[in-house]
Design a protein around this motif. Structure first.
Motif, PDB file in Angstrom:
ATOM      1  N   UNK A  35       0.832  -1.221   0.000  1.00  0.00           N
ATOM      2  CA  UNK A  35       0.000   0.000   0.000  1.00  0.00           C
ATOM      3  C   UNK A  35       0.864   1.269   0.000  1.00  0.00           C
ATOM      4  N   UNK A  36       2.039   1.163   0.691  1.00  0.00           N
ATOM      5  CA  UNK A  36       2.877   2.365   0.845  1.00  0.00           C
ATOM      6  C   UNK A  36       3.736   2.645  -0.383  1.00  0.00           C
ATOM      7  N   UNK A  37       3.710   1.739  -1.370  1.00  0.00           N
ATOM      8  CA  UNK A  37       4.583   1.876  -2.540  1.00  0.00           C
ATOM      9  C   UNK A  37       4.243   3.134  -3.344  1.00  0.00           C
ATOM     10  N   UNK A  38       5.283   3.840  -3.746  1.00  0.00           N
ATOM     11  CA  UNK A  38       5.083   5.077  -4.524  1.00  0.00           C
ATOM     12  C   UNK A  38       5.234   4.818  -6.022  1.00  0.00           C
ATOM     13  N   UNK A  39       5.796   3.657  -6.362  1.00  0.00           N
ATOM     14  CA  UNK A  39       6.033   3.353  -7.774  1.00  0.00           C
ATOM     15  C   UNK A  39       7.453   3.666  -8.201  1.00  0.00           C
ATOM     16  N   UNK A  40       8.227   4.335  -7.336  1.00  0.00           N
ATOM     17  CA  UNK A  40       9.610   4.690  -7.686  1.00  0.00           C
ATOM     18  C   UNK A  40      10.458   3.448  -7.938  1.00  0.00           C
ATOM     19  N   UNK A  41      10.331   2.472  -7.056  1.00  0.00           N
ATOM     20  CA  UNK A  41      11.123   1.239  -7.186  1.00  0.00           C
ATOM     21  C   UNK A  41      10.767   0.520  -8.491  1.00  0.00           C
ATOM     22  N   UNK A  42       9.477   0.475  -8.806  1.00  0.00           N
ATOM     23  CA  UNK A  42       9.011  -0.187 -10.031  1.00  0.00           C
ATOM     24  C   UNK A  42       9.593   0.506 -11.267  1.00  0.00           C
ATOM     25  N   UNK A  43       9.587   1.836 -11.251  1.00  0.00           N
ATOM     26  CA  UNK A  43      10.137   2.589 -12.386  1.00  0.00           C
ATOM     27  C   UNK A  43      11.646   2.347 -12.520  1.00  0.00           C
ATOM     28  N   UNK A  44      12.333   2.250 -11.375  1.00  0.00           N
ATOM     29  CA  UNK A  44      13.772   1.957 -11.407  1.00  0.00           C
ATOM     30  C   UNK A  44      14.012   0.579 -12.024  1.00  0.00           C
ATOM     31  N   UNK A  45      13.172  -0.390 -11.652  1.00  0.00           N
ATOM     32  CA  UNK A  45      13.301  -1.754 -12.207  1.00  0.00           C
ATOM     33  C   UNK A  45      13.033  -1.780 -13.710  1.00  0.00           C
ATOM     34  N   UNK A  46      12.123  -0.933 -14.174  1.00  0.00           N
ATOM     35  CA  UNK A  46      11.865  -0.858 -15.619  1.00  0.00           C
ATOM     36  C   UNK A  46      13.113  -0.350 -16.350  1.00  0.00           C
ATOM     37  N   UNK A  47      13.808   0.628 -15.733  1.00  0.00           N
ATOM     38  CA  UNK A  47      15.032   1.151 -16.335  1.00  0.00           C
ATOM     39  C   UNK A  47      16.111   0.072 -16.359  1.00  0.00           C
ATOM     40  N   UNK A  48      16.180  -0.724 -15.286  1.00  0.00           N
ATOM     41  CA  UNK A  48      17.132  -1.845 -15.246  1.00  0.00           C
ATOM     42  C   UNK A  48      16.810  -2.843 -16.348  1.00  0.00           C
ATOM     43  N   UNK A  49      15.519  -3.138 -16.477  1.00  0.00           N
ATOM     44  CA  UNK A  49      15.086  -4.112 -17.483  1.00  0.00           C
ATOM     45  C   UNK A  49      15.514  -3.666 -18.881  1.00  0.00           C
ATOM     46  N   UNK A  50      15.401  -2.371 -19.146  1.00  0.00           N
ATOM     47  CA  UNK A  50      15.830  -1.853 -20.448  1.00  0.00           C
ATOM     48  C   UNK A  50      17.329  -2.088 -20.650  1.00  0.00           C
ATOM     49  N   UNK A  51      18.116  -1.884 -19.575  1.00  0.00           N
ATOM     50  CA  UNK A  51      19.572  -2.118 -19.677  1.00  0.00           C
ATOM     51  C   UNK A  51      19.851  -3.559 -20.059  1.00  0.00           C
ATOM     52  N   UNK A  52      19.154  -4.492 -19.405  1.00  0.00           N
ATOM     53  CA  UNK A  52      19.401  -5.916 -19.672  1.00  0.00           C
ATOM     54  C   UNK A  52      19.033  -6.267 -21.115  1.00  0.00           C
ATOM     55  N   UNK A  53      17.923  -5.734 -21.580  1.00  0.00           N
ATOM     56  CA  UNK A  53      17.497  -6.011 -22.960  1.00  0.00           C
ATOM     57  C   UNK A  53      18.519  -5.460 -23.957  1.00  0.00           C
ATOM     58  N   UNK A  54      19.013  -4.255 -23.681  1.00  0.00           N
ATOM     59  CA  UNK A  54      19.990  -3.631 -24.581  1.00  0.00           C
ATOM     60  C   UNK A  54      21.280  -4.425 -24.618  1.00  0.00           C
ATOM     61  N   UNK A  55      21.777  -4.811 -23.439  1.00  0.00           N
ATOM     62  CA  UNK A  55      23.038  -5.563 -23.382  1.00  0.00           C
ATOM     63  C   UNK A  55      22.862  -6.913 -24.083  1.00  0.00           C
ATOM     64  N   UNK A  56      21.717  -7.558 -23.853  1.00  0.00           N
ATOM     65  CA  UNK A  56      21.444  -8.851 -24.506  1.00  0.00           C
ATOM     66  C   UNK A  56      21.498  -8.691 -26.027  1.00  0.00           C
TER      67      UNK A  56
END
Length: 350
Positions: A35-56
């Motif tokens: 409930x307390x989640x602001x979405x910041x962590x999720x957005x950070x994970x999306x940016x990480x996911x993009x890095x992994x896709x690019x490197x792959x």
């Protein structure tokens, strides 16, 4: 409908799964549980996911466009080329900077911690080894990315000293292995370990290994035996006990060593056994970096039911690095297999 004489046998119907859990969906559903989640962590994970896709993507193309090899080498015309380890780092830096949610980034490729002053309110710090095992790239051996995420304390000044934390402070960690397919393993603090596989047709990481649990024991060991000349006596004794079991009925352990930490760790996570890179006389502190190799891996292994300790038999997640690139020895794997290492060291008074 099948016909007589085997003519016109029915074509096997491909069963199509339309309820696919992508990493994006997984992260969104995880967020909704808090409930307390602001979405910041999720957005950070999306940016990480993009890095992994690019490197792959770049790793798949590497052998075609001569990106493999290490930075500093030049091409046939003498121009210095951007090699994959540099490209991987550049991708990570750009993704974290533009995510708006990352304040500090420690990379194996950067001497100092990067501070993103354009994101002064960002509450997260990311630690990573962008391309672990890059010396294996030319041989087509699997390499990977290891990452960890910390949440900065209130009133953070954005200084690298704030990241001299034990792995128990990580809010999430994991790794991506770029093999025949890209495999992503991620875990949250106190949570399960989940494995995703990159579906190139969809351009998405798909949940393929939910709630990964390690076998409690398995007769496989993974270590660079070329270093055995430099090992401490207790380490030699431990590995000899695996190769030359005292019991008549005992079978020796199988040896599996790839030399890319991510690939060895992923196999150990799936099948069980032990992965070790002990400190030795040549590297008294050890070789692997605490902050962005040992700690994130230790969190994955513990959350999957395994153990991870350093060469002093301290729980890896309690070890505090003295500086951001500090090193350590490590033993990690199935619970019972790591326990055997601890028992041998106890016998020697460690």
């Amino acid at each position: 409908m099948s016909q007589k004489n085997g003519e016109g046998a029915p074509v096997a119907q491909e069963k199509i799964n339309t309820d696919i859990v992508t990493l994006t969906r997984f992260l969104t559903e995880e967020q909704s549980k808090h409930k307390e989640a602001t979405g910041d962590f999720t957005l950070l994970c999306h940016a990480l996911q993009f890095s992994f896709k690019s490197i792959a993507y770049y790793i798949r193309r590497a052998s075609l466009i001569n990106l493999s090899g290490l930075a500093g080498s030049s091409n046939s015309t003498g121009d210095d080329q951007k090699k994959l380890d540099v490209i991987g780092n550049d991708i990570f830096v750009a993704a974290m900077r533009t995510s708006g949610k990352c304040r500090l980034l420690v990379s194996e490729e950067e001497e100092k911690c990067l501070v993103f002053d354009e994101n002064p309110k960002a509450r997260y710090a990311v630690v990573c080894d962008p391309i672990d095992g890059s010396s294996n790239l030319d041989a087509g051996v699997s390499v990977g990315t290891i990452f960890g995420i910390f949440r900065l304390a209130e009133g953070s000044q954005g200084k690298q000293e704030e990241l001299l934390l034990p792995g128990s402070e990580l809010v999430a960690s994991g790794f991506t292995m770029y093999g025949a397919s890209a495999q992503l393993v991620i875990t949250m603090k106190g949570g399960n370990v989940n494995g995703f596989t990159m579906d190139n047709a969809l351009g998405e990481f798909i949940l393929t290994h939910p709630d990964m649990k390690m076998p409690k024991s398995r007769a496989i060991y993974s270590v660079n035996e070329g270093n055995s000349l430099y090992w401490q006596e207790e380490v030699k004794e431990y590995f000899n006990s695996l190769k030359y079991p005292i019991e008549k009925s005992g079978k020796p352990y199988s040896a599996r060593y790839i030399g890319s930490m991510v690939a060895d760790a992923y196999r150990t996570l799936l099948y069980g056994g032990i992965f070790a890179y002990p400190a030795d006389k040549k590297s008294p502190k050890g070789k692997l970096r605490i902050l962005y190799e040992c700690a994130p891996m230790a969190m994955v292994f513990e959350n999957a039911g395994g153990q991870a300790v350093n060469s002093r038999m301290e729980r890896m997640l309690t070890v505090v690095p003295e500086h951001i690139h500090d090193r350590s020895g490590i033993f990690m794997g199935s619970y019972d297999e790591v326990q055997k290492v601890i028992d041998v060291h106890k016998k020697h008074g460690h």
